[in-house]
Write an enzyme that holds these catalytic residues in place. Structure first.
Site, PDB file in Angstrom:
ATOM      1  N   ASP A  58      39.621  24.337  33.392  1.00  0.00           N
ATOM      2  CA  ASP A  58      41.361  24.736  33.148  1.00  0.00           C
ATOM      3  C   ASP A  58      41.471  25.723  32.289  1.00  0.00           C
ATOM      4  OD1 ASP A  58      44.480  25.341  33.298  1.00  0.00           O
ATOM      5  OD2 ASP A  58      44.503  22.916  34.153  1.00  0.00           O
ATOM      6  N   ILE A  59      42.187  26.717  32.467  1.00  0.00           N
ATOM      7  CA  ILE A  59      42.210  27.396  31.208  1.00  0.00           C
ATOM      8  C   ILE A  59      43.535  27.235  30.605  1.00  0.00           C
ATOM      9  CG2 ILE A  59      41.840  29.932  31.825  1.00  0.00           C
ATOM     10  CD1 ILE A  59      44.958  29.862  32.044  1.00  0.00           C
ATOM     11  N   ALA A  81      42.635  34.366  35.560  1.00  0.00           N
ATOM     12  CA  ALA A  81      43.330  33.279  35.736  1.00  0.00           C
ATOM     13  C   ALA A  81      44.643  33.563  36.067  1.00  0.00           C
ATOM     14  CB  ALA A  81      42.716  32.065  35.218  1.00  0.00           C
ATOM     15  N   THR A  99      50.320  27.629  34.444  1.00  0.00           N
ATOM     16  CA  THR A  99      48.790  27.818  34.764  1.00  0.00           C
ATOM     17  C   THR A  99      49.462  29.244  33.549  1.00  0.00           C
ATOM     18  OG1 THR A  99      47.714  27.051  36.646  1.00  0.00           O
ATOM     19  CG2 THR A  99      47.707  29.223  35.936  1.00  0.00           C
ATOM     20  N   THR A 133      50.520  42.802  35.867  1.00  0.00           N
ATOM     21  CA  THR A 133      50.489  43.257  36.577  1.00  0.00           C
ATOM     22  C   THR A 133      51.601  44.213  36.407  1.00  0.00           C
ATOM     23  OG1 THR A 133      51.892  42.956  38.758  1.00  0.00           O
ATOM     24  CG2 THR A 133      51.451  41.122  37.106  1.00  0.00           C
ATOM     25  N   GLU A 135      54.152  44.472  38.493  1.00  0.00           N
ATOM     26  CA  GLU A 135      55.990  42.685  39.114  1.00  0.00           C
ATOM     27  C   GLU A 135      56.589  43.099  37.536  1.00  0.00           C
ATOM     28  OE1 GLU A 135      55.213  40.903  42.153  1.00  0.00           O
ATOM     29  OE2 GLU A 135      53.644  41.799  42.900  1.00  0.00           O
ATOM     30  N   LYS A 163      54.200  35.827  34.901  1.00  0.00           N
ATOM     31  CA  LYS A 163      53.308  36.945  34.502  1.00  0.00           C
ATOM     32  C   LYS A 163      53.904  37.575  32.866  1.00  0.00           C
ATOM     33  CE  LYS A 163      49.515  37.599  35.227  1.00  0.00           C
ATOM     34  NZ  LYS A 163      48.829  37.459  34.991  1.00  0.00           N
ATOM     35  N   ASN A 188      48.940  46.209  43.622  1.00  0.00           N
ATOM     36  CA  ASN A 188      48.793  45.796  44.447  1.00  0.00           C
ATOM     37  C   ASN A 188      47.326  45.740  44.470  1.00  0.00           C
ATOM     38  OD1 ASN A 188      51.947  44.788  44.924  1.00  0.00           O
ATOM     39  ND2 ASN A 188      50.730  44.445  46.978  1.00  0.00           N
ATOM     40  N   HIS A 294      63.040  40.251  47.330  1.00  0.00           N
ATOM     41  CA  HIS A 294      62.418  41.502  47.526  1.00  0.00           C
ATOM     42  C   HIS A 294      62.315  42.651  46.699  1.00  0.00           C
ATOM     43  CE1 HIS A 294      59.018  42.588  50.327  1.00  0.00           C
ATOM     44  NE2 HIS A 294      58.641  42.100  49.774  1.00  0.00           N
TER      45      HIS A 294
HETATM   46  P1  NAD Z   1      43.317  35.269  42.964  1.00  0.00           P
HETATM   47  O1  NAD Z   1      44.557  34.445  43.164  1.00  0.00           O
HETATM   48  O2  NAD Z   1      43.017  35.374  44.274  1.00  0.00           O
HETATM   49  O3  NAD Z   1      42.686  34.055  41.793  1.00  0.00           O
HETATM   50  C1  NAD Z   1      43.241  33.550  40.839  1.00  0.00           C
HETATM   51  C2  NAD Z   1      41.538  33.065  40.493  1.00  0.00           C
HETATM   52  O4  NAD Z   1      42.459  32.364  39.233  1.00  0.00           O
HETATM   53  C3  NAD Z   1      41.388  31.395  41.772  1.00  0.00           C
HETATM   54  O5  NAD Z   1      39.832  31.818  41.782  1.00  0.00           O
HETATM   55  C4  NAD Z   1      41.966  29.824  40.783  1.00  0.00           C
HETATM   56  O6  NAD Z   1      40.899  29.404  41.526  1.00  0.00           O
HETATM   57  C5  NAD Z   1      41.787  30.622  39.325  1.00  0.00           C
HETATM   58  N1  NAD Z   1      43.107  29.863  38.271  1.00  0.00           N
HETATM   59  C6  NAD Z   1      44.300  29.990  39.024  1.00  0.00           C
HETATM   60  N2  NAD Z   1      44.730  28.531  38.313  1.00  0.00           N
HETATM   61  C7  NAD Z   1      44.038  28.609  36.949  1.00  0.00           C
HETATM   62  C8  NAD Z   1      43.765  27.791  35.660  1.00  0.00           C
HETATM   63  N3  NAD Z   1      44.605  27.218  35.031  1.00  0.00           N
HETATM   64  N4  NAD Z   1      42.560  27.374  35.130  1.00  0.00           N
HETATM   65  C9  NAD Z   1      41.209  28.644  34.972  1.00  0.00           C
HETATM   66  N5  NAD Z   1      41.079  28.770  36.741  1.00  0.00           N
HETATM   67  C10 NAD Z   1      42.242  29.085  37.366  1.00  0.00           C
HETATM   68  O7  NAD Z   1      44.157  36.317  41.856  1.00  0.00           O
HETATM   69  P2  NAD Z   1      44.070  37.800  41.778  1.00  0.00           P
HETATM   70  O8  NAD Z   1      44.497  38.582  42.989  1.00  0.00           O
HETATM   71  O9  NAD Z   1      41.733  38.380  41.700  1.00  0.00           O
HETATM   72  O10 NAD Z   1      44.691  38.066  40.479  1.00  0.00           O
HETATM   73  C11 NAD Z   1      43.929  38.272  39.062  1.00  0.00           C
HETATM   74  C12 NAD Z   1      44.634  38.251  38.284  1.00  0.00           C
HETATM   75  O11 NAD Z   1      45.283  39.770  38.427  1.00  0.00           O
HETATM   76  C13 NAD Z   1      46.087  37.283  38.035  1.00  0.00           C
HETATM   77  O12 NAD Z   1      46.555  37.295  36.565  1.00  0.00           O
HETATM   78  C14 NAD Z   1      46.954  38.531  38.680  1.00  0.00           C
HETATM   79  O13 NAD Z   1      48.309  37.981  38.246  1.00  0.00           O
HETATM   80  C15 NAD Z   1      46.408  39.851  38.348  1.00  0.00           C
HETATM   81  N6  NAD Z   1      46.843  40.945  39.498  1.00  0.00           N
HETATM   82  C16 NAD Z   1      46.814  40.611  40.640  1.00  0.00           C
HETATM   83  C17 NAD Z   1      47.496  41.925  41.354  1.00  0.00           C
HETATM   84  C18 NAD Z   1      46.714  41.688  42.687  1.00  0.00           C
HETATM   85  O14 NAD Z   1      46.772  42.893  44.041  1.00  0.00           O
HETATM   86  N7  NAD Z   1      46.124  40.733  43.542  1.00  0.00           N
HETATM   87  C19 NAD Z   1      47.883  43.232  41.140  1.00  0.00           C
HETATM   88  C20 NAD Z   1      47.496  43.036  39.439  1.00  0.00           C
HETATM   89  C21 NAD Z   1      47.370  42.224  39.040  1.00  0.00           C
END
Ligand code: NAD
Length: 356
Positions: A58-59, A81, A99, A133, A135, A163, A188, A294
């Site tokens: 866990d981070i 994460a 987290t 993100t 967002e 975030k 996204n 939204h």
């Molecule tokens: P995801 O939810 O698919 O994956 C998150 C990962 O983090 C998982 O493998 C989970 O097990 C791990 N995790 C969660 N809590 C944790 C903790 N406390 N310690 C260690 N590991 C932990 O997310 P994603 O879509 O791959 O997004 C990754 C990053 O990119 C995020 O920070 C998200 O905010 C950012 N992001 C996502 C998008 C999108 O469209 N999906 C767009 C822009 C930015």
């Protein structure tokens, strides 16, 4: 480089790790807690590679992270994460605060202790890359407005607020302690290995199962979609060539209304896997009550990363969506194992019901 990736078992993290192992010589330590969103089956093709290793942690567990830093000796951390699903953040914000904010704080502190003891050349070369993100900027109302790196923060959901808080912490750790940070804010993502609770995979799988295709409100919300492998290439450019302290917006130049995305998926499925019953998958579209708070429209100005680091997306929305739909049709087994929970049972050695 030796790169510690947090959240590498998630959707974007696994795409990044596949890119780092398949297309570069970097070594990777994947530090992931394996929440419901973490799926090691997305890393099957690299799991036995000599430059890849995995640590379940866990981070927010600072001693465990410190130990990982001292034994792996990374040159860079790419921090992905997070709790990432907006609907879940509305139903239960606590995990997002824990987290995304407290966890990022613990990771920053462990990193600062590790980084401050490196010798001078390694201290200078070290990078902490925080992945965030678009967002955090809230939403746009003018038809031609775009988010730039200087757009003020105005997050709407518990997810985007958490975030935004983590982005502020990362910047403060540079300003106050000199930690060499980089930030990216991305639109996204979509593509292979996307967890089926998110719009595009949900629509593909519901369509194939003959279920309703839920569209929030009137479906006129606009999102800027980026193919996940384009994001992974952008992240590598930033961590290796970005200027310390800078933020780079990453986007796909692909603004789409949600309803048009759903229709595009239906049309691709009509072509690639026609319904057993006559008619189009479009007939399964169902409008549902809108998500509270939204955001109406997101759109990214990605000209800085294009100008300064030479990155542009390789996929258009039609080409990336076709690849994505094809991937889901060819990998229904991966999807079914996520949907029935067996991807979690296997790794934990216990039925899902028995997990705390
Ligand atoms: P995801 O939810 O698919 O994956 C998150 C990962 O983090 C998982 O493998 C989970 O097990 C791990 N995790 C969660 N809590 C944790 C903790 N406390 N310690 C260690 N590991 C932990 O997310 P994603 O879509 O791959 O997004 C990754 C990053 O990119 C995020 O920070 C998200 O905010 C950012 N992001 C996502 C998008 C999108 O469209 N999906 C767009 C822009 C930015």
């Amino acid at each position: 480089m030796r790169i510690l990736v947090t959240g590498g078992a998630g959707f974007i993290g696994s795409a990044l790790i596949r890119h780092l192992i398949n297309d570069t010589d970097h070594e990777v330590l994947n530090l992931d807690k394996l929440t419901y969103a973490g799926n090691l089956e997305s890393l099957r093709e690299v799991e036995n590679h000599p430059r890849y290793r995995f640590l379940q942690a866990d981070i927010g567990d600072q001693p465990a992270v410190s130990e990982a830093l001292h034994s792996f000796q990374p040159d860079a951390i790419m921090h992905l994460a997070a709790e990432s699903h907006v609907d879940r953040s509305i139903d239960g914000p606590a995990a997002f605060i824990q987290t995304n904010i407290v966890g990022t704080y613990a990771l920053l502190e462990a990193t600062r202790a590790y980084w401050s003891k490196l010798d001078e050349p390694r201290r200078q070369a070290f990078r902490f890359h925080h992945i965030s993100t678009d967002e955090v900027y809230g939403d746009l109302h003018g038809a031609d407005d775009l988010f730039t790196e200087t757009t003020p923060y105005a997050p709407s959901s518990p997810y985007s607020a958490s975030k935004a808080a983590s982005d502020h912490l990362v910047r403060a750790w540079q300003r106050t302690y000199g930690l060499p940070v980089l930030l990216t804010n991305c639109s996204n993502n979509y593509g292979p290995y996307h967890f089926p609770e998110k719009l595009i995979p949900l629509v593909i799988l519901n369509a194939l199962d003959g279920k309703a295709l839920p569209v929030y409100g009137n479906g006129q919300q606009v999102r800027d979609w980026l193919f996940v492998e384009d994001h992974a290439r952008a992240l590598l450019q930033v961590v290796t060539r970005g200027a310390v302290g800078e933020t780079y917006n990453i986007g796909g130049h692909n603004e789409q209304k949600n309803l048009d995305v759903v229709h595009a998926i239906c049309d691709l499925l009509d072509e690639l896997q026609p319904r057993a019953a006559a008619g189009s998958y479009r007939e399964q579209v169902t409008f549902v009550t809108d998500r509270p708070g939204h955001d109406l429209r997101y759109a990214i100005d990605a000209s800085k990363i294009e100008r300064e680091l030479g990155w542009t997306p390789a996929e258009t929305f039609p080409s990336g969506l076709r690849k994505t739909v094809r991937w889901y049709l060819d990998n229904l087994d991966w999807c079914r194992r996520v949907q029935d929970g067996s991807y979690q049972r296997e790794r934990l050695g216990a039925p899902r019901e028995q997990q705390a």
